[in-house]
Scaffold this active site. Sequence first.
Site, mmCIF file in Angstrom:
data_model
loop_
_atom_site.group_PDB
_atom_site.id
_atom_site.type_symbol
_atom_site.label_atom_id
_atom_site.label_comp_id
_atom_site.label_asym_id
_atom_site.label_seq_id
_atom_site.Cartn_x
_atom_site.Cartn_y
_atom_site.Cartn_z
ATOM 1 N N SER A 239 18.021 32.798 -21.790
ATOM 2 C CA SER A 239 17.011 32.221 -21.306
ATOM 3 C C SER A 239 15.942 32.811 -21.835
ATOM 4 O O SER A 239 15.927 33.589 -22.783
ATOM 5 C CB SER A 239 16.914 32.435 -19.561
ATOM 6 N N LYS A 240 14.559 32.384 -21.185
ATOM 7 C CA LYS A 240 13.228 32.916 -21.855
ATOM 8 C C LYS A 240 13.235 34.531 -21.892
ATOM 9 O O LYS A 240 12.484 35.003 -22.794
ATOM 10 C CB LYS A 240 12.130 32.384 -20.955
ATOM 11 N N ARG A 241 14.033 35.144 -20.892
ATOM 12 C CA ARG A 241 13.706 36.468 -20.919
ATOM 13 C C ARG A 241 14.263 37.298 -22.168
ATOM 14 O O ARG A 241 14.302 38.657 -22.498
ATOM 15 C CB ARG A 241 14.295 37.261 -19.491
ATOM 16 N N HIS A 242 15.155 36.764 -22.809
ATOM 17 C CA HIS A 242 15.829 36.965 -23.933
ATOM 18 C C HIS A 242 15.153 36.593 -25.264
ATOM 19 O O HIS A 242 15.516 37.203 -26.346
ATOM 20 C CB HIS A 242 17.219 36.510 -24.075
ATOM 21 N N GLY A 243 13.854 36.088 -24.926
ATOM 22 C CA GLY A 243 13.139 35.685 -26.241
ATOM 23 C C GLY A 243 13.077 34.030 -26.118
ATOM 24 O O GLY A 243 13.333 33.271 -25.365
#
Length: 473
Positions: A239-243
């Site tokens: 997801s976006k929290r991983h980049g």
Amino acid sequence: MSNIRLRFAPSPTGYLHIGGARTALFNWLLAKKLKGTFILRIEDTDVARSTQESVDAILQGMEWLGLDWDEGPFYQSDNFPLYKEYVQKLLDEGKAYRCYCTSEELEAKRELAMKEGRKPKYDGTCRNLTEVNPDKPSVVRFRAPHEGLTAFNDLIKGPISFNNEELDDLIIQRTDGTPTYNFVVVIDDASMGITMVIRGDDHINNTPRQILLYEALGKPVPQFAHVPMILGSDKTRLSKRHGATSVMAYRDMGLLPEAMVNYLVRLGWSHGDEEIFSREDLIEKFSIEAVGKSAGVFNPDKLLWLNAHYIKTGDPERLATLLLPFLKERGVDPTDGPSLPAVVTTLQERARTMIEMADGALFYYQPDYPFDADAAEKFLNPETSAVLAELKTRLASLDSFDAVTIGAAFKELCTDMGIKLPQVAQPARVALTGKTAAPGIFEVVETLGMNETLRRIDRAVDFAKTTPVQGAV
């Protein structure tokens, strides 16, 4: 061309996600390998969430990755009359029925089932109604069998089966007359002659329902292959929290499409210990059976390593073209300066991304670049100005201006002045680039050309005469 037909069918509700791009790549590779047909279909029946902007983003992502399609793009929204025709066909054959249960009634049934420890599926209240009330809102449900098994051999995960009693009567048409996902996918795949469906394993639970629809419609059932999901470093869904999760975001970060393709295909597939594959290699060696059963973990560092490899081994002419937009973002017009492919050649060894290459190229196109304060204090002073002045004289006398000849002039100067190469190379590097970290000095001099090199040395000598000596060179 064989009769193998595969498809990629994204929903235009956002950008082309990393996971979707990998699915598209697997379909594309297998179609190429088997000399089949690769079809692009846009699943835009969710009118409220589908946007043209998302369609454009998906097409742009596919084109950037080089995943060209043989047919399409087709749009589900063009097929509403066909879907209605098949809904009516199932109704006429008694394989579907109208359900008048309200959402409140359905919710009450679900709550009761859960309270009693039963699976919260539709209880079939309207399954055997014989009268149709055209004035009352209704959905259309598929009359699924409640006995036996629905089984298939997944090309990645192996044999999978579901008890039909666990499957409820799927809604195939909503109260507003629009068809549902599982229904339109079957109609589209059947009408397009799709022989193999490669998709994410989040669709596994949809597969038995779709198989039953194929059988009810008398259509051939394609083969299925469900690809494991992609996880972030913490082993949760990417997801976006991983980049960045958008394919085009990686282009904007300075990655090359061949690096992304190479990385995506290795994210779940392997061929021995090989890490680097050309597109031709992938087409020859890829097989869906070699895709792993477990989820892949996205590793940005591995992607960056691959990108550095493709930059290092890339064609300077092509890389120069790809570099142009990044230079433009930095206000640089490379037509007023040294040859851009020549500049790229000096930067390929060190740059990991096109952004790093663009930043590294700036000094070539900034004639009055600032000198780094620490570098200037150490390497541009009255003592080094004499070395630079002598260097200028020797460079100006050269008959040819290539890196080998330039290097020989540097070394000859060192011998004659009794100094070591760094004692002339570092002041020269600061004089020509403004900093100590730069490409090889001989290549920099050759790329700048004689006139610009001599002009920059003059500028540095003038600067050096005003800088106090901080220590011996």
